[in-house]
Design a protein around this motif. Structure first.
Motif, mmCIF file in Angstrom:
data_model
loop_
_atom_site.group_PDB
_atom_site.id
_atom_site.type_symbol
_atom_site.label_atom_id
_atom_site.label_comp_id
_atom_site.label_asym_id
_atom_site.label_seq_id
_atom_site.Cartn_x
_atom_site.Cartn_y
_atom_site.Cartn_z
ATOM 1 N N THR A 85 0.752 -1.194 0.047
ATOM 2 C CA THR A 85 -0.087 -0.018 -0.023
ATOM 3 C C THR A 85 0.880 1.340 -0.095
ATOM 4 O O THR A 85 0.406 2.374 -0.529
ATOM 5 N N ASN A 86 2.017 1.158 0.884
ATOM 6 C CA ASN A 86 2.743 2.455 0.909
ATOM 7 C C ASN A 86 3.907 2.552 -0.257
ATOM 8 O O ASN A 86 5.011 3.512 0.019
ATOM 9 N N SER A 93 -2.285 6.992 -7.103
ATOM 10 C CA SER A 93 -3.321 6.460 -7.475
ATOM 11 C C SER A 93 -4.103 5.789 -6.166
ATOM 12 O O SER A 93 -5.565 5.486 -6.495
ATOM 13 N N VAL A 94 -3.622 5.319 -5.377
ATOM 14 C CA VAL A 94 -4.144 4.982 -4.014
ATOM 15 C C VAL A 94 -4.369 5.777 -2.957
ATOM 16 O O VAL A 94 -3.308 6.239 -2.373
ATOM 17 N N ARG A 101 -9.414 2.502 5.079
ATOM 18 C CA ARG A 101 -8.475 2.112 4.091
ATOM 19 C C ARG A 101 -8.074 2.874 2.999
ATOM 20 O O ARG A 101 -8.921 3.965 2.735
ATOM 21 N N LYS A 102 -7.226 2.537 2.014
ATOM 22 C CA LYS A 102 -6.945 3.321 0.829
ATOM 23 C C LYS A 102 -7.834 2.716 -0.401
ATOM 24 O O LYS A 102 -7.986 1.576 -0.548
ATOM 25 N N MET A 103 -7.970 3.644 -1.258
ATOM 26 C CA MET A 103 -8.780 2.916 -2.539
ATOM 27 C C MET A 103 -8.077 3.287 -3.867
ATOM 28 O O MET A 103 -7.294 4.234 -3.901
ATOM 29 N N ASP A 104 -8.233 2.458 -4.910
ATOM 30 C CA ASP A 104 -7.654 2.446 -6.076
ATOM 31 C C ASP A 104 -8.467 3.408 -6.729
ATOM 32 O O ASP A 104 -9.420 3.074 -7.400
ATOM 33 N N PHE A 310 -12.609 -2.247 -4.819
ATOM 34 C CA PHE A 310 -11.410 -1.206 -4.806
ATOM 35 C C PHE A 310 -10.521 -0.732 -3.693
ATOM 36 O O PHE A 310 -9.391 -0.368 -3.716
ATOM 37 N N HIS A 311 -11.298 -0.923 -2.427
ATOM 38 C CA HIS A 311 -10.582 -0.747 -1.161
ATOM 39 C C HIS A 311 -9.717 -1.843 -0.715
ATOM 40 O O HIS A 311 -8.892 -1.817 0.200
#
Length: 580
Positions: A85-86, A93-94, A101-104, A310-311
C-alpha cells in the motif's frame, strides 16, 4: 423448414471455438444438395456440438474448479495489495477513503462517471425522464421532437453554442452528401470527418470551438463529436438505401440529439431508432416496468460492490508498477490479467446499463452491453461495444464479407472493419497491435475451418460419441480463450504487460502453471458449454419419441379412436410439451 434456413438457425446458437466445431459451422454456411444419409450426418454433427450432455458429477466438478481458482487468485492479489500500500508507485492512485483503507482511484473513467460526474448525470437524465414521461402522457406523437429539444438544450447548456454549431455543421454536411445517394461517398466523407478529430492541425482548431474550464469538457467534446459522426454515417447510408425519396433532416437531428446516447453511446443504427421512436403504441408488457427497475437496482449494487473491492484489491494500479509485477507469483499475475478484463466488462456493462435503463423507459430497445470476457472463446463474438459492433457488422463486415465463407472476401471485410475501428479508437501503437492480433484471430478461425472441412476429420467426429466430441472441442476452446485474453490485454494494460503474462504462462511457468491454468480454463469452457446447451434445448427442443402402438385387442378401431380423440381433446404439439 428449408435446409439453409434450418442451418442458419442452428448456426446462430453454435458458437464453438474449436477446430472441429469450426468445420461444422463452415459446412453449414453453404447450400448442399444432399441425400437422406448425408442429412442425418449433418444433424448428428450439429447436435454433438450443441446438445451433447455430460454426467452430472462431471458438470458439478466443472463448476467447483473455476470458483476455487478465482478465490485462490483473488487471495494472492489481496495479499499483494495489502503489503504494498505504501509503495512510492502507489501514492498517485491509491488514496485514503472509507473503511479506514485506501482506495484504487487510477481509473479516471470510473471516477468520472460515479464520483465527479455523478451529479451532472443524474440531473440531466432525471430531467430527460421527467419531460419524456409528461410528453408520452399528453402528446405521444411528439415525443421524438421533445427528446431532440431537450437534448439540444442540455448540450447547449453544458458545452456552449459554438459546440452545438460544430455538431450541426457535421450533421448538415453528411445530410447533404446523403442526398446524392452514393454509399461509398457517404463513407469517405464520414471517415474523413472522423479523421479530423485524430490529427493536427484540425484537432486543435475544432477543439477551440469549446470554451471554458469545465472539468470534463475534453471528454464530452470527443465523445459527442465521435458518436455524432457515426450516427450521421448510419443516417446517410440508410438514406442512400431508401428508394422513395429522402428522410427529413429533422429526423437526423432527432436521432443525433437523443441525450442518453449523445455523449457516451451506445450507437443504435438509424433504421432501428427511426422505427422505435416513431412507434404509435406505447404500451408495456406485463412486468416490464418492474424488470426495468430491477435492472437499475442491479447496476446500483454493482457500482457499490466495485467501489468496495477497490479498497481491498488494487487491480488497476498494480499493472503500472513493472518492478512489482516481476516479483508477483504466477497465480497473482494470471488472476490480475483476468480481473482486469472482467472489470473492463463490468465498467462497460454498468455505463451502458444505466443509459439503456433510461432508453427502455422511453420505449426503446437499445443495444445490449458487451458480452463478458468469461463467456468468450470465439473471436467472432468479441466486441468492446455491442452498438459499434452492430454498426460495423451491418455497414462494413457483413456488407463486404457476404456469407463469410470465402477466404479473400473475409480478409478484405476484416481489414476494412478493423481499419475503421482503428480510426475510431485513434491510431497508436497499442491500438494497432490489438487490431492486428484480433484481425488475425478472426481470419485464422476461417482458415482452420477450411482445412478441417476435409476428410478424414469429418469422419473422425462422426465416429466418436457426443460427450467425447464436446470434450475434445473444449480442449481447443481453452487455447482460443487465452488467445482472446492476451490479445485484449494489449489494449487495456499495454504490450509490455501482455508480454510478461505470456512469458510467465507459457515459458517460465511451464509445465506446472501452464497445465493448471489450462485445466481451470477447460473447466470454465465446459461450464459455458453447459449453459449454451440449456439455451439450445429451450430454443430448439428435441421432439418427443413417437408413442408405442396400442394393443390391437384392447383398443377400439383406428377410425373410432381417432374420432374420439379429435372430439374429446385437442392434438398436442410434442415439441411444445418437451420445451415446457
Amino acid at each position: 423448414m428449408a435446409l439453409t434456413e434450418r442451418v442458419n438457425t442452428v448456426r446462430c446458437s453454435l458458437q464453438e471455438g474449436t477446430l472441429l466445431c469450426l468445420l461444422v459451422s463452415l459446412l453449414f454456411r453453404k447450400e448442399f444438395d444432399v441425400s437422406n444419409n448425408e442429412m442425418k450426418l449433418f444433424v448428428i454433427s450439429i447436435t454433438m456440438g450443441i446438445k451433447a450432455a455430460l454426467p452430472k458429477y462431471e458438470i458439478y466438478s466443472y463448476y467447483v474448479v473455476p470458483c476455487l481458482a478465482t478465490f485462490w487468485a483473488a487471495s494472492w492479489i489481496f495479499e499483494v495489495s495489502n503489503s504494498n500500500t505504501n509503495r512510492k508507485a502507489f501514492k498517485a492512485s491509491v488514496k485514503p477513503s472509507y473503511f479506514g483503507r485506501k482506495m484504487d482511484t487510477s481509473d479516471f473513467e470510473w471516477m468520472m462517471w460515479f464520483s465527479t460526474f455523478r451529479a451532472h448525470i443524474l440531473f440531466a437524465l432525471s430531467g430527460h425522464v421527467l419531460f419524456a414521461k409528461i410528453c408520452s402522457m399528453l402528446a405521444p406523437q411528439y415525443r421524438s421532437l421533445v427528446y431532440m429539444v431537450y437534448g439540444l438544450l442540455a448540450v447547449w447548456t453544458s458545452m456552449g453554442w459554438t459546440y452545438v454549431t460544430l455538431i450541426l455543421s457535421h450533421c448538415i454536411l453528411l445530410y447533404s452528401i446523403s442526398l446524392v445517394k452514393i454509399r461509398w461517398l457517404c463513407f469517405v466523407t464520414g471517415l474523413c470527418t472522423l479523421a479530423t478529430f485524430k490529427c493536427e492541425p484540425f484537432l486543435s482548431w475544432e477543439a477551440g470551438f469549446v470554451h471554458g474550464d469545465f472539468e470534463l469538457r475534453h471528454i464530452l467534446f470527443y465523445g459527442g463529436c465521435g458518436f455524432t459522426i457515426m450516427r450521421c454515417m448510419s443516417f446517410a447510408v440508410e438514406n442512400c438505401e431508401k428508394t422513395d425519396g429522402n428522410y427529413n433532416i429533422l429526423e437526423l437531428l432527432k436521432y443525433n440529439f437523443y441525450l442518453p446516447f449523445f455523449y457516451f453511446g451506445p450507437i443504435m443504427t438509424f433504421d432501428k431508432f427511426y422505427i422505435q421512436v416513431n412507434r404509435p403504441g406505447l404500451t408495456r408488457k406485463d412486468g416490464e416496468l418492474w424488470n426495468i427497475s430491477l435492472h437499475g437496482l442491479i447496476h446500483l449494487g454493482v457500482v457499490i460492490i466495485v467501489d468496495v473491492l477497490f479498497h481491498f484489491m488494487y487491480i488497476l494500479t498494480i499493472p503500472t508498477d513493472v518492478k512489482l509485477l516481476k516479483h508477483l507469483s504466477d497465480w497473482a499475475l494470471i488472476g490480475l490479467t483476468y480481473f482486469n478484463l472482467v472489470y473492463d466488462w463490468v465498467k462497460a456493462a454498468v455505463m451502458f446499463g444505466v443509459i439503456n435503463t433510461v432508453a427502455r423507459l422511453d420505449h426503446l430497445d437499445p443495444p445490449k452491453p458487451p458480452k463478458c470476457i468469461t463467456m468468450l472463446y470465439m473471436f467472432s463474438e468479441t466486441h468492446f461495444d455491442r452498438g459499434i459492433h452492430e454498426w460495423l457488422c451491418k455497414y462494413v463486415y457483413d456488407y463486404l464479407g457476404g456469407k463469410h465463407d470465402n477466404v479473400l472476401e473475409e480478409l478484405v471485410a476484416t481489414l476494412c472493419t478493423y481499419g475503421i475501428t482503428i480510426l475510431w479508437l485513434g491510431p497508436c501503437e497499442v491500438v494497432l497491435f490489438w487490431a492486428f492480433f484480433n484481425c488475425f484471430g478472426l481470419n485464422f478461425e476461417l482458415w482452420t475451418a477450411k482445412f478441417f472441412s476435409m476428410e478424414p476429420f469429418v469422419s473422425f467426429e462422426m465416429a466418436m460419441s457426443e460427450a467425447t466430441s464436446r470434450r475434445i472441442r473444449a480442449i481447443f476452446n481453452t487455447f482460443n480463450f487465452w488467445c482472446i485474453v492476451l490479445y485484449n490485454v494489449v489494449a487495456l494494460n499495454g504490450l509490455d504487460f501482455s508480454k510478461l503474462v505470456a512469458k510467465r504462462l507459457l515459458l517460465k511457468g511451464f509445465p506446472i502453471t501452464t497445465t493448471l491454468v489450462m485445466f481451470v480454463t477447460y473447466c470454465l469452457i465446459q461450464v459455458i458449454k453447459e449453459r449454451e446447451r440449456k439455451h439450445a434445448l429451450i430454443d430448439d427442443p428435441d421432439p418427443l419419441p413417437p408413442a408405442p402402438p396400442l394393443n390391437a385387442a384392447a383398443s377400439p378401431p383406428a377410425s373410432a379412436s381417432a374420432t374420439t380423440a379429435s372430439a374429446d381433446q385437442p392434438i398436442a404439439d410434442p415439441s411444445k410439451e418437451k420445451a415446457e
